[in-house]
Design a protein around this motif. Structure first.
Motif, short mmCIF file in Angstrom:
data_model
loop_
_atom_site.label_atom_id
_atom_site.label_comp_id
_atom_site.label_asym_id
_atom_site.label_seq_id
_atom_site.Cartn_x
_atom_site.Cartn_y
_atom_site.Cartn_z
N ALA A 1 0.84 -1.20 0.00
CA ALA A 1 0.00 0.00 0.00
C ALA A 1 0.87 1.25 0.00
O ALA A 1 0.62 2.21 -0.74
CB ALA A 1 -0.93 0.00 1.20
N GLY A 2 1.92 1.25 0.83
CA GLY A 2 2.83 2.39 0.88
C GLY A 2 3.59 2.58 -0.41
O GLY A 2 3.80 3.70 -0.88
N THR A 3 4.01 1.47 -1.01
CA THR A 3 4.75 1.53 -2.28
C THR A 3 3.83 2.03 -3.39
O THR A 3 4.30 2.69 -4.33
CB THR A 3 5.30 0.14 -2.64
N GLY A 4 2.56 1.72 -3.31
CA GLY A 4 1.62 2.10 -4.35
C GLY A 4 1.33 3.58 -4.41
O GLY A 4 0.84 4.09 -5.42
N VAL A 5 1.61 4.30 -3.33
CA VAL A 5 1.37 5.75 -3.29
C VAL A 5 2.51 6.46 -4.00
O VAL A 5 3.68 6.25 -3.71
CB VAL A 5 1.25 6.24 -1.83
N THR A 6 2.18 7.35 -4.94
CA THR A 6 3.19 8.14 -5.64
C THR A 6 3.49 9.40 -4.83
O THR A 6 2.61 10.24 -4.62
CB THR A 6 2.70 8.53 -7.05
#
Length: 204
Positions: free
Chosen positions: A195-200
């Motif tokens: 989820a954290g990686t998916g945020v730009t």
């Protein structure tokens, strides 16, 4: 995520091969040496590791297709944004890593920060962000997954070692069971990481 799946694979496969070797040495008393007990929780744990190893590159490829904000931006009213206070992503990364903007732009991919050569990689990269805007900072999502992974692998390795040291009957050797709690913790850890990686984090 790649480090995690490599560590789990090496630990589980090496333990499995040692158990198999011991069972073959006692084939006279064990009818089926390949009949090794493997708890389903262990498969779930390995599946979680595989999900993050597959999911992270997919997320990265989507970020590579995005264009970082330009060096100079104009507001709707016309005046230029103060880039000294709000530097563009390429400018910010170049200043943080003492590189030129051209080098950062050439080695990056979309909003992802890249290094010029594999020799420039450092172990600390595991704990830092992947984007132009956060590559110079510690990434909380990556750090928590690393710590939980280390704790889980060391703990499970200790269970395996204890089994080899205390088991007297080769026929009972099998991969130790994984608790529901450990699977739940790692599931939350993987979900948080993805989820954290998916945020730009980089303006586009």
């Amino acid at each position: 995520s790649r480090l995690q799946i490599v560590c789990w694979t090496v630990l589980v496969i090496s333990a499995y091969l040692v158990i198999l070797f011991i069972r073959f040495l006692n084939a006279a008393t064990i009818t089926d040496p390949f009949n090794i007990t493997i708890d389903w929780h262990l498969w779930a744990l390995l599946g979680l590791s595989a999900s993050s190893a597959v999911g992270a590159p997919v997320i990265a490829s989507a970020k590579a297709a995005k264009e970082p904000a330009p060096l100079q931006q104009i507001t709707a009213d016309g005046p230029r944004i103060d880039t000294s206070r709000y530097p563009a992503p390429v400018t910010k990364a170049a200043a943080a890593f003492s590189r030129t903007e051209a080098e950062v732009a050439a080695t990056g991919s979309g909003v992802l920060y890249g290094k010029a050569a594999p020799a420039d990689a450092r172990f600390t990269d595991i704990f830092q962000g992947d984007e132009l805007n956060n590559a110079m900072y510690v990434d909380v999502h990556k750090t928590q997954m690393f710590l939980f992974t280390v704790i889980a692998i060391v703990g499970y390795g200790a269970l395996i070692l204890n089994m080899f040291l205390t088991t007297t009957n080769p026929a009972s050797l099998g991969l130790p069971a994984v608790s529901d709690g450990l699977v739940a913790i790692l599931a939350v850890s993987q979900a948080t990481f993805l989820a954290g990686t998916g945020v730009t984090n980089t303006p586009t």
